[in-house]
Write a protein that holds these residues in place. Structure first.
Motif, PDB file in Angstrom:
ATOM      1  N   HIS A  91     -13.353  -4.884  -8.832  1.00  0.00           N
ATOM      2  CA  HIS A  91     -11.999  -4.337  -9.046  1.00  0.00           C
ATOM      3  C   HIS A  91     -12.052  -2.966  -9.718  1.00  0.00           C
ATOM      4  O   HIS A  91     -13.064  -2.606 -10.320  1.00  0.00           O
ATOM      5  CB  HIS A  91     -11.200  -5.297  -9.946  1.00  0.00           C
ATOM      6  N   HIS A  93      -9.863  -0.693 -12.642  1.00  0.00           N
ATOM      7  CA  HIS A  93      -8.886  -0.860 -13.721  1.00  0.00           C
ATOM      8  C   HIS A  93      -7.738   0.095 -13.403  1.00  0.00           C
ATOM      9  O   HIS A  93      -7.968   1.290 -13.196  1.00  0.00           O
ATOM     10  CB  HIS A  93      -9.503  -0.534 -15.085  1.00  0.00           C
ATOM     11  N   GLU A  99     -15.715  -0.299 -19.475  1.00  0.00           N
ATOM     12  CA  GLU A  99     -16.189  -1.677 -19.621  1.00  0.00           C
ATOM     13  C   GLU A  99     -17.701  -1.633 -19.878  1.00  0.00           C
ATOM     14  O   GLU A  99     -18.391  -0.764 -19.348  1.00  0.00           O
ATOM     15  CB  GLU A  99     -15.873  -2.470 -18.339  1.00  0.00           C
ATOM     16  N   HIS A 138     -16.034  -1.824 -10.035  1.00  0.00           N
ATOM     17  CA  HIS A 138     -17.323  -2.457 -10.319  1.00  0.00           C
ATOM     18  C   HIS A 138     -17.378  -3.859  -9.739  1.00  0.00           C
ATOM     19  O   HIS A 138     -16.420  -4.607  -9.803  1.00  0.00           O
ATOM     20  CB  HIS A 138     -17.593  -2.490 -11.827  1.00  0.00           C
ATOM     21  N   HIS A 160      -6.150  -5.279 -13.792  1.00  0.00           N
ATOM     22  CA  HIS A 160      -7.131  -5.304 -12.707  1.00  0.00           C
ATOM     23  C   HIS A 160      -6.462  -4.975 -11.371  1.00  0.00           C
ATOM     24  O   HIS A 160      -5.416  -5.506 -11.051  1.00  0.00           O
ATOM     25  CB  HIS A 160      -7.781  -6.687 -12.619  1.00  0.00           C
TER      26      HIS A 160
HETATM   27 ZN    ZN Z   1     -13.403  -4.638 -15.053  1.00  0.00          ZN
END
Ligand code: ZN
Ligand code: M6P
Length: 188
Positions: A91, A93, A99, A138, A160
């Motif tokens: 997904h 962001h 992250e 990612h 997401h």
């Molecule tokens: Zn993520």
């Protein structure tokens, strides 16, 4: 949703994450991954043999825009759908937000794709951390014979975006090759 106000120490296992009040357990089976694996015939064949678990994750999500962190533990089972290794959906962001991953067991590949179309694939190994800049989608892929387990930490105020990946797919695929994982460039 959780609101953790006391210091916490957790073993890197699904059970210990689940034991925290407010923890959310998620299971993604083959049937949840239709349209994510490239070989739909192989997916349907695998499904006919049973709707097996592809990955599980336990999230401790905290909401807030003042530096609050959410975190979770993901465990991807080993396996293939056709020649494609078990993997997460992946997904973006929605409004960015970095992250961090830390691998505790297994071998894998982290596939990253920027909104500008840049594409990367990075090997994942136990004891290493990985930084995902906010604008990069990612996906994690288990290329090993055992579970791939990793901790993820992200800001509490992200959302997401799965739609973009569903619509456009990822730029690289990680397939089983004759001498190990083979990363194929789909575009970019
Ligand atoms: Zn993520
Ligand atoms: C990690 C984090 C989570 C993510 C989960 C499963 O725990 O990146 O944000 O939700 O893996 O991945 P996905 O959401 O792509 O199915």
């Amino acid at each position: 949703m959780t609101n953790i106000t006391e210091p916490l120490s957790l073993a890197l296992g699904l059970a210990s994450f689940r034991s925290v009040e407010g923890a959310e357990s998620n299971v993604r089976r083959l049937s949840d991954m239709v349209d994510y694996f490239a070989d739909n015939e192989a997916l349907q064949r695998a499904l006919a043999a049973g709707d097996r678990v592809v990955y599980e994750f336990v999230e401790l999500t905290q909401e807030g825009s003042d530096g609050v962190l959410s975190f979770g533990l993901t465990r991807i089972r080993p396996g293939l759908v056709g020649r494609e290794y078990h993997m997460t959906k992946g997904h973006f962001h929605t409004h960015g937000g970095d992250e961090v991953y830390l691998v505790s067991e297994g071998r894998g590949v982290l596939v990253l794709q920027s909104r500008q179309g840049d594409c990367r694939a990075i090997d994942m190994a136990p004891g290493s951390m990985y930084f995902v800049p906010g604008q990069w989608a990612h996906r994690t892929v288990n290329t090993g014979d055992g579970d791939l387990t990793f901790l993820a930490v992200w800001p509490g105020d992200i959302e997401h975006d799965y739609e973009t990946i569903l619509r456009e797919g990822f730029c690289k695929q990680v397939l089983e090759g004759p001498d190990g994982p083979l990363i194929t460039e789909l575009r970019g």
